[in-house]
Write a protein that holds these residues in place. Structure first.
Motif: not given
Lengths: 296, 459
Positions: A108, A111-113, A167-168, A171, A253-254, A256, B268-269, B342, B346, B443-444, B447-450, B457, B459
């Motif tokens: 989870x 997937x969420x980042x 990510x920001x 960091x 999409x491209x 993975x 999750x989402x 999800x 996902x 494309x992962x 799926x991200x929170x942002x 964000x 990144x």
């Protein structure tokens, strides 16, 4: 864990010499702590896990000396202690940084980042999984689910919660840790070092003023149900789409591309496999599912 | 893309009045005062009738107390759903051996996040429940086995136990009842398998956390080979409210076989991830409708009713009543009520691969089917995800999972097989797409929170 015989200039496969003991003053101090731990249990061996946390609080990882100390105190063999120390992931087996930065990469959070955060930190710090920055400050790890999925993606530093990371933010977090700036978790107390954390895990309460109260009560996600029950309306009243929603938008999409953060190395996997025995098919669609265990 | 509500849709509703307002559907009990300042302290707990359930329990005989909890219908909240009172009843009395209560606070099942916030915000509900349970089973020493990776919770448990001793709720002659009780908080050291009750007992005895073959069950030969009750945190923490407000009140919620309230963890989402305390039997659709649904513009693809070890569900299961029977009848398990949702961004192969890597990592190695099987599942899944799989691998996955499921001492292997079986059942085409397309079509980053707020964000 072991020093190879060739490093000692002996190539004979000789058994390892016993680990050196702690200096007398250290030993005396640890013995007092160990007796307190042992006193909590009806059977002394139950003290082993907390005592391994204790020796980790002394040296930052579980050394041969620490294992020998545990064995002495509990009347176990060093082999019995080593068997336990190597089973559990929280015991480090080599020197590491003051701050253990663990990025949750279970499904989870990943997937969420979490995967992106872990990749960003690897690049930013120039270290891989379970490696320490040259200044000895930060050890980067990917960790498993830490029971904070409603705050995903989650980063743990010395096992304090840093919720809803990006990510920001991650960091910035490691930059602050390396610069010695004060860092506060979203849930938990102001960070102390890994060794000090290990002492709490050995069962010695955090006696710092305000540590228990730090960051207040439940986190925001923990309160959403309560607030709704009290009549607060949801932030965005979006009714769950049932029909006609976006279905396959991202599918074109491209492809993975696996990033360095992901688990690679399928080199030992079979490239082509034979079909299952047709006389004994798997009842994939008939499974009743397992009976889960308490707490699992 | 936000869709209008379908007001005319009939919905199964197990609640009187049938109203779908959150005020009606949710019943905060354990979470009722988590928003108060210093909710974790004894003072605040007592302001909310804390330790009143204990007084009522101590006025009963231990056997009557066990019968009362049994009559309430409380079932274990850690996954298996075994009746709590029955577990207590199994402890042989008058056997001359010490009895132990061990609370399983090793919450580690992927997706599960209820006990940790509960202990962080309201640790005294657990301590009160422990005292009640120990009085019932005639135990004078209880343990809380807390996973080690949650230091903020450890800190509050240390503090709450200290407060309870000082106030006379623990220690000698509790509230003048003659009951003596020691409570030890024990931090684990990082091993999912220790959430399995017999592995937990081995770990608490200072050994590698490996499950034991049953019988004997812990009720007969548990900790130090003595009669032992192992209960989940939420199960025990629910007991004081049952005593204080009555079993009829408890039974007025949920269903005949699954009565009472419980914590549902939405993650999750979704628009509003978090803890939702409700009567057993609420549906995911009700929870999503009241909380803002999926994140805007997205659609539910698959979800787990109770953690990664419970077979996954899809959109078609939105109206399954989330109680033990309802989820079981739909082919999964209520588990820990960890509702991981999800959306369509996902990749199910990626999700299952990651869960399987987890099971392979956490398999204790004692039983061959689980140790070897999870390893091979990972190899196959990584290949499939990377576009290097063959069609025959899909049958092989199912075959290996079948050779793990039910073939080991504990449920870890069964849990590893669940996502394999259920994902192949609902998403076989997606696996095939990875094989024929020689790679993952997702494309992962989406799926991200942002993903939907790129401006915030960078990144």
């Amino acid at each position: 864990m072991t020093t190879s015989s060739s490093e000692r200039g002996v190539g004979l496969g000789m058994p390892q010499l016993p680990a050196p003991d702690y200096p007398d003053d250290v030993r005396a101090r640890l013995e007092a702590d160990a007796r307190e731990i042992i006193g909590r249990y009806p059977d002394s061996r139950s003290a082993l896990l907390p005592m391994l946390h204790l020796v980790q609080s002394e040296e930052g990882h579980v050394t041969r000396t620490g294992m020998r100390f545990c064995a002495d105190m509990l009347e176990l063999t060093t082999a019995e202690v080593a068997a336990v120390a190597t089973f559990y992931t929280m015991y480090r087996r080599r020197p590491s940084g003051d701050y253990q930065v663990g990025v949750c990469t279970n499904t989870l959070c990943a997937v969420m980042g979490g995967d992106a955060i872990f990749a960003a930190l690897q690049e930013h710090l120039g270290v891989g999984n379970d490696e320490t920055t040259p200044d000895g400050k930060v050890t980067l790890e990917h960790i498993e689910c830490n029971a904070a999925c409603d705050f995903a993606p989650v980063v743990m530093v010395n096992w304090e919660f840093f919720d809803n990371q990006t990510p920001e933010s991650a960091k910035r977090l490691v930059d602050d840790l390396r610069a010695g700036r004060r860092v506060d978790p979203t849930r938990g107390a102001p960070l102390c070092t890994f060794k000090e954390t290990a002492r709490m895990l050995a069962g010695f309460p955090d006696e710092r003023d305000g540590a228990v109260d730090a960051t207040g009560g439940a986190g925001p996600a923990s309160l959403v149900g309560l607030r709704l029950a009290k009549g607060d309306t949801a932030a965005a009243r979006v009714v769950h789409p049932r029909d006609g929603g976006p279905q396959d938008e991202p599918r074109d999409a491209a492809p993975h591309e696996p990033s360095p953060a992901e688990h690679l190395s399928s080199h030992d996997a079979p490239q082509e496999t034979s079909a299952s025995d047709p006389d004994h098919p798997s009842p994939a669609s008939e499974s009743d599912g397992p009976v889960d265990e308490e707490g699992q | 893309m936000t869709l209008a509500p379908e007001n005319g849709t009939p919905r199964p509703s197990g609640f009187e009045g049938g109203s779908d307002s959150p005020e009606k559907l949710l019943v905060p009990v354990l979470s009722a005062f988590w928003d108060e300042e210093k909710s974790w302290t004894l003072d605040v707990y007592r302001r909310h009738e804390g330790y009143e359930g204990l007084r009522k329990a101590l006025a009963m005989s231990p056997d009557d107390l066990i019968a009362y909890v049994k009559d309430s219908g409380l079932r274990g909240r850690g996954g298996a759903g075994f009746p709590t009172g029955m577990k207590w009843q199994f402890i042989p009395q008058g056997d001359g051996k010490p009895h132990y209560l061990v609370v399983n606070a090793d919450e580690s099942e992927p997706g599960t996040c209820k006990d940790i916030p509960l202990l962080f915000a309201n640790p005294h509900s657990l301590i009160e429940g422990i005292v009640i349970a120990c009085y019932a089973i005639r135990s004078s020493h209880a343990f809380i086995y807390l996973r080690g990776e949650v230091v903020p919770v450890l800190r509050r448990l240390h503090s709450a136990v200290r407060e309870a001793y000082a106030a006379g709720y623990l220690g000698k002659n509790i509230l003048g009842s003659g009951l003596d009780l020691e409570l030890t908080v024990h931090a684990g050291a990082g091993a999912y398998i220790c959430g399995e009750e017999t592995a937990l007992l081995d770990s608490l005895e200072g050994r590698r956390g490996q499950p034991r073959l049953r019988p004997p069950f812990p009720a007969v030969a548990g900790l130090y080979a003595c009669p032992t009750v192992v209960n989940n945190v939420e199960s025990i923490a629910s007991v004081p409210a049952i005593l204080n407000r009555g079993k009829e009140w408890f039974r007025s919620m949920g269903s005949e076989k699954s009565p009472g309230f419980t914590l549902y963890s939405l993650s999750g989402h979704v628009a509003s991830p978090g803890q939702y305390e409700a009567p057993l039997g609420i549906t995911l659709r009700q929870l999503l409708d009241m909380s803002g649904g999926m994140r805007p513009g997205h659609r539910l693809k698959f979800w787990t009713p109770g953690g990664s070890s419970t077979p996954m569900f899809t959109e078609e299961h939105l109206d399954v009543p989330l109680d033990y029977e309802g989820v079981g009848a739909a082919g999964s398990m209520l588990g820990t009520k960890a509702l991981q949702c999800f959306d369509e961004t996902t990749c199910v192969v990626r999700a299952v691969t990651r869960w399987t890597e987890f099971y392979a990592h956490e398999s204790c190695g004692k039983c061959t089917p689980c140790r070897e099987g999870t390893y091979w599942l990972v190899q196959l899944l990584r290949d499939i995800e990377a576009g290097k799989g063959a069609m025959a691998d899909l049958d092989k996955l199912a075959d290996i999972a079948d050779n793990i499921n039910g073939k080991s001492f504990c449920a870890l292997g069964d849990g590893a097989a669940s996502p394999i079986f259920s994902s192949l059942k609902y998403f076989r085409a997606e696996y095939e797409e990875h094989i024929t397309g020689r790679g993952c079509p997702f494309d992962p980053a989406t799926s991200t929170a942002w993903a939907d707020k790129p401006a915030e964000v960078n990144a």
